[in-house]
Enzyme design. Structure first.
Site, PDB file in Angstrom:
ATOM      1  N   ASP A  29       1.004  -1.205  -0.058  1.00  0.00           N
ATOM      2  CA  ASP A  29      -0.073   0.059   0.432  1.00  0.00           C
ATOM      3  C   ASP A  29       0.638   1.446   0.289  1.00  0.00           C
ATOM      4  OD1 ASP A  29      -1.631   2.509   0.947  1.00  0.00           O
ATOM      5  OD2 ASP A  29      -3.064   0.577   0.996  1.00  0.00           O
ATOM      6  N   ILE A  30       0.773   2.329  -0.977  1.00  0.00           N
ATOM      7  CA  ILE A  30       1.699   3.046  -0.906  1.00  0.00           C
ATOM      8  C   ILE A  30       1.514   4.113   0.000  1.00  0.00           C
ATOM      9  CG2 ILE A  30       2.136   3.630  -3.675  1.00  0.00           C
ATOM     10  CD1 ILE A  30       0.134   5.305  -3.956  1.00  0.00           C
ATOM     11  N   GLU A  88     -12.271   3.551  -1.303  1.00  0.00           N
ATOM     12  CA  GLU A  88     -11.537   4.480  -2.389  1.00  0.00           C
ATOM     13  C   GLU A  88     -11.201   3.495  -3.310  1.00  0.00           C
ATOM     14  OE1 GLU A  88      -7.104   5.766  -2.301  1.00  0.00           O
ATOM     15  OE2 GLU A  88      -7.598   5.460  -0.342  1.00  0.00           O
ATOM     16  N   HIS A  93     -10.022  -6.271  -2.446  1.00  0.00           N
ATOM     17  CA  HIS A  93      -8.580  -6.105  -1.731  1.00  0.00           C
ATOM     18  C   HIS A  93      -9.163  -6.342  -0.329  1.00  0.00           C
ATOM     19  CE1 HIS A  93      -9.604  -1.572  -1.904  1.00  0.00           C
ATOM     20  NE2 HIS A  93      -8.879  -2.061  -0.924  1.00  0.00           N
ATOM     21  N   HIS A  95      -6.396  -5.732   3.073  1.00  0.00           N
ATOM     22  CA  HIS A  95      -5.261  -4.886   3.092  1.00  0.00           C
ATOM     23  C   HIS A  95      -4.424  -6.163   4.698  1.00  0.00           C
ATOM     24  CE1 HIS A  95      -6.109  -0.927   2.598  1.00  0.00           C
ATOM     25  NE2 HIS A  95      -7.452  -1.156   2.527  1.00  0.00           N
TER      26      HIS A  95
HETATM   27  P1  AMP Z   1      -9.806   1.282   0.491  1.00  0.00           P
HETATM   28  O1  AMP Z   1     -10.393   1.219  -0.896  1.00  0.00           O
HETATM   29  O2  AMP Z   1     -10.593   2.127   1.290  1.00  0.00           O
HETATM   30  O3  AMP Z   1      -9.283   0.354   1.535  1.00  0.00           O
HETATM   31  O4  AMP Z   1      -8.563   2.139   0.404  1.00  0.00           O
HETATM   32  C1  AMP Z   1      -7.785   1.372  -1.055  1.00  0.00           C
HETATM   33  C2  AMP Z   1      -6.103   1.631  -0.475  1.00  0.00           C
HETATM   34  O5  AMP Z   1      -5.494   1.540  -1.409  1.00  0.00           O
HETATM   35  C3  AMP Z   1      -5.582   2.710   0.305  1.00  0.00           C
HETATM   36  O6  AMP Z   1      -5.093   2.331   1.863  1.00  0.00           O
HETATM   37  C4  AMP Z   1      -4.605   3.418  -0.739  1.00  0.00           C
HETATM   38  O7  AMP Z   1      -3.483   4.026   0.206  1.00  0.00           O
HETATM   39  C5  AMP Z   1      -3.840   1.919  -1.570  1.00  0.00           C
HETATM   40  N1  AMP Z   1      -3.955   2.355  -2.755  1.00  0.00           N
HETATM   41  C6  AMP Z   1      -4.022   3.099  -3.398  1.00  0.00           C
HETATM   42  N2  AMP Z   1      -3.918   3.625  -5.426  1.00  0.00           N
HETATM   43  C7  AMP Z   1      -1.992   2.818  -4.756  1.00  0.00           C
HETATM   44  C8  AMP Z   1      -1.282   2.609  -5.369  1.00  0.00           C
HETATM   45  N3  AMP Z   1      -1.463   2.505  -7.028  1.00  0.00           N
HETATM   46  N4  AMP Z   1      -0.897   2.033  -4.516  1.00  0.00           N
HETATM   47  C9  AMP Z   1      -0.441   0.798  -3.588  1.00  0.00           C
HETATM   48  N5  AMP Z   1      -1.389   1.563  -2.991  1.00  0.00           N
HETATM   49  C10 AMP Z   1      -2.435   2.453  -3.312  1.00  0.00           C
END
Ligand code: AMP
Length: 130
Positions: A29-30, A88, A93, A95
């Site tokens: 995760d970035i 988001e 996915h 975590h």
């Molecule tokens: P959520 O959909 O609420 O589980 O959050 C999406 C997660 O994806 C967040 O923690 C972001 O930091 C992560 N994220 C979004 N874009 C990227 C990316 N390009 N590379 C890695 N992680 C990402």
């Protein structure tokens, strides 16, 4: 249009890759809650994790288990915590977050700011432990 995570799994957007097989992909995760915070996705693009077909759903958790074992071996932590949000990015996915305390899994916590070198080093360490 493909989701950002589909583009990552296809190698069209860069990521700090941890592991991959035919059906699943894991990457850092970035905006990490902790060093080693990893996302595990099915390559099949489905928004809501509980809408996945049974086989993909079960395989996703089995793949996440392998990745979590690698994280636990590579990153000093008490446990690897699990969360599913999807608020988001509309691509299912999981975590995986290395935990020292319960509070480390609070998504309102300030995210770590890591350099590309640090991300690369962490990704390589975890990948090597899988
Ligand atoms: P959520 O959909 O609420 O589980 O959050 C999406 C997660 O994806 C967040 O923690 C972001 O930091 C992560 N994220 C979004 N874009 C990227 C990316 N390009 N590379 C890695 N992680 C990402």
């Amino acid at each position: 249009m493909a989701s950002i995570f589909s583009l990552i799994a296809a190698g069209q957007i860069p990521s700090y890759k941890i592991a991959e097989d035919e059906n699943y992909y894991a990457f850092l995760d970035i905006n990490p809650l902790a060093k080693g915070h990893t996302l595990v996705i099915p390559k099949k693009e489905v928004d809501y994790i509980f809408d996945l077909d049974e086989q993909t759903y079960a395989g996703l958790w089995a793949f996440a288990k392998k990745v979590a074992e690698g994280i636990k071996a590579a990153i000093p932590c008490k446990r690897v915590g699990v969360a599913v949000l999807g608020m988001e990015v509309p691509h299912a996915h999981i975590h995986l977050v290395p935990l020292q305390t319960e509070g480390d899994l609070n998504f309102r916590n300030k995210k770590l700011s890591l350099t590309p070198e640090e991300f690369n080093e962490i990704a390589q360490k975890i990948a090597a432990a899988i």
